[in-house]
Write an enzyme that holds these catalytic residues in place. Sequence first.
Site, mmCIF file in Angstrom:
data_model
loop_
_atom_site.group_PDB
_atom_site.id
_atom_site.type_symbol
_atom_site.label_atom_id
_atom_site.label_comp_id
_atom_site.label_asym_id
_atom_site.label_seq_id
_atom_site.Cartn_x
_atom_site.Cartn_y
_atom_site.Cartn_z
ATOM 1 N N ASN A 8 0.881 -15.840 -38.140
ATOM 2 C CA ASN A 8 0.322 -17.054 -37.876
ATOM 3 C C ASN A 8 1.266 -18.028 -37.432
ATOM 4 O O ASN A 8 2.469 -18.228 -38.114
ATOM 5 C CB ASN A 8 -0.443 -17.448 -39.148
ATOM 6 C CG ASN A 8 -1.189 -18.658 -38.945
ATOM 7 O OD1 ASN A 8 -0.882 -19.661 -38.395
ATOM 8 N ND2 ASN A 8 -2.549 -18.503 -39.513
ATOM 9 N N ARG A 19 8.377 -34.005 -33.913
ATOM 10 C CA ARG A 19 8.819 -34.827 -32.757
ATOM 11 C C ARG A 19 8.349 -34.364 -31.432
ATOM 12 O O ARG A 19 7.451 -33.560 -31.447
ATOM 13 C CB ARG A 19 10.400 -34.140 -32.677
ATOM 14 C CG ARG A 19 11.365 -34.282 -33.672
ATOM 15 C CD ARG A 19 11.627 -35.850 -34.032
ATOM 16 N NE ARG A 19 12.650 -36.033 -35.147
ATOM 17 C CZ ARG A 19 12.315 -36.006 -36.321
ATOM 18 N NH1 ARG A 19 11.027 -36.133 -36.784
ATOM 19 N NH2 ARG A 19 13.135 -36.376 -37.290
ATOM 20 N N HIS A 44 -4.607 -21.232 -35.670
ATOM 21 C CA HIS A 44 -5.934 -22.080 -36.357
ATOM 22 C C HIS A 44 -5.717 -23.528 -35.567
ATOM 23 O O HIS A 44 -5.247 -24.370 -36.231
ATOM 24 C CB HIS A 44 -5.793 -22.092 -37.639
ATOM 25 C CG HIS A 44 -7.231 -22.641 -38.194
ATOM 26 N ND1 HIS A 44 -7.389 -22.528 -39.824
ATOM 27 C CD2 HIS A 44 -8.014 -23.550 -37.946
ATOM 28 C CE1 HIS A 44 -8.516 -23.162 -40.194
ATOM 29 N NE2 HIS A 44 -8.805 -23.790 -38.908
ATOM 30 N N GLU A 76 -8.812 -18.501 -35.370
ATOM 31 C CA GLU A 76 -9.574 -18.788 -36.501
ATOM 32 C C GLU A 76 -9.838 -20.262 -36.620
ATOM 33 O O GLU A 76 -9.127 -21.062 -36.109
ATOM 34 C CB GLU A 76 -8.663 -18.300 -37.913
ATOM 35 C CG GLU A 76 -7.380 -19.050 -38.333
ATOM 36 C CD GLU A 76 -6.802 -18.549 -39.341
ATOM 37 O OE1 GLU A 76 -6.120 -19.196 -40.144
ATOM 38 O OE2 GLU A 76 -6.816 -17.521 -40.009
ATOM 39 N N THR A 106 -5.253 -26.564 -45.625
ATOM 40 C CA THR A 106 -5.268 -25.019 -45.350
ATOM 41 C C THR A 106 -6.461 -24.649 -46.082
ATOM 42 O O THR A 106 -7.229 -25.236 -46.913
ATOM 43 C CB THR A 106 -3.916 -24.665 -45.849
ATOM 44 O OG1 THR A 106 -3.873 -23.283 -45.599
ATOM 45 C CG2 THR A 106 -3.830 -24.632 -47.521
ATOM 46 N N HIS A 200 -3.098 -15.413 -46.966
ATOM 47 C CA HIS A 200 -2.849 -16.711 -47.435
ATOM 48 C C HIS A 200 -1.747 -16.277 -48.445
ATOM 49 O O HIS A 200 -2.128 -15.565 -49.449
ATOM 50 C CB HIS A 200 -4.366 -17.132 -48.050
ATOM 51 C CG HIS A 200 -3.970 -18.670 -48.221
ATOM 52 N ND1 HIS A 200 -4.421 -19.632 -47.001
ATOM 53 C CD2 HIS A 200 -3.415 -19.480 -48.928
ATOM 54 C CE1 HIS A 200 -4.155 -20.886 -47.323
ATOM 55 N NE2 HIS A 200 -3.474 -20.442 -48.697
ATOM 56 N N ASP A 201 -0.816 -16.949 -48.417
ATOM 57 C CA ASP A 201 0.238 -16.878 -49.434
ATOM 58 C C ASP A 201 0.726 -15.523 -49.858
ATOM 59 O O ASP A 201 1.093 -15.205 -50.606
ATOM 60 C CB ASP A 201 0.011 -17.721 -50.738
ATOM 61 C CG ASP A 201 -0.357 -19.006 -50.573
ATOM 62 O OD1 ASP A 201 0.196 -19.459 -49.490
ATOM 63 O OD2 ASP A 201 -0.993 -19.742 -51.443
ATOM 64 N N HIS A 224 3.043 -18.990 -43.529
ATOM 65 C CA HIS A 224 3.694 -20.113 -44.420
ATOM 66 C C HIS A 224 5.099 -19.164 -44.751
ATOM 67 O O HIS A 224 6.101 -19.529 -44.426
ATOM 68 C CB HIS A 224 3.152 -20.674 -45.540
ATOM 69 C CG HIS A 224 3.823 -21.661 -45.944
ATOM 70 N ND1 HIS A 224 4.289 -22.656 -45.713
ATOM 71 C CD2 HIS A 224 4.618 -21.550 -47.330
ATOM 72 C CE1 HIS A 224 4.997 -23.462 -46.572
ATOM 73 N NE2 HIS A 224 5.168 -22.606 -47.552
#
Length: 248
Positions: A8, A19, A44, A76, A106, A200-201, A224
């Site tokens: 992702n 920036r 996403h 997604e 999220t 997720h995580d 992440h």
Amino acid sequence: MPAQLSVNLNAVALLRNRRDLPWPSVTVLGRIALAAGAHGLTVHPRPDQRHTRFSDLPDIRALIDDEFPQAEFNIEGYPTDDFLALAEAAEPEQITLVPDDPEQPTSDHGWDFLAHRDMLKAKVARLTKTGARISLFCDPDASEEQLEAAKATGADRVELYTGPYGACHDDSAKAARELERLGKTAGMARAMGLGVNAGHDLTVANLPALARAIPTLAEVSIGHGLAADALEHGMAGTVRRYLKALQG
């Protein structure tokens, strides 16, 4: 066969967007990830474009088509008409529908398939015409009735929300309980003919146990944790570490 890894790119895009500069480049990092063995790329594109921008989608599509034709593009998002049109134009191999409010930072829950079955059925029918595989975000403890409603939408897969499992990084007993319910939900979904993704995580540390708990796991989408590890190990090295972790 181990689950496939889709990287992702949202965290990369979020860093870029701090920036008014073109780096870090989502396509450059995507290229490194795919060259290191990742099976696909996930984005996403939220309405406010706070991480992945709409303009990124053609570039990622071209990267895969031109250099990694065996890889998959997974998009997604919440199924507004704008999102559906965006997904149709990008021609991804997989489209994952999530129940997020546009303002959410999220994803943090799966669909209530019983409440949204008719709406999702209509969206899935439209998106299926693109030839993409359709996946629906799913709670880790979805009931058999909920999964039957998911199946009735015509979707191909569910993606199990693994946030509660990922939150147990410092509590092994709680992690074991979360794995048990993820395994149970995955088993029911597979018995109904639904493929199972997860996301997720997820991290190098918690992936092996997940892979063992769900031996039929088809794909994980990781952003992440993978991006955080890439700051230490580099993108290529990180992808290789995650691929090894998926072997259980």
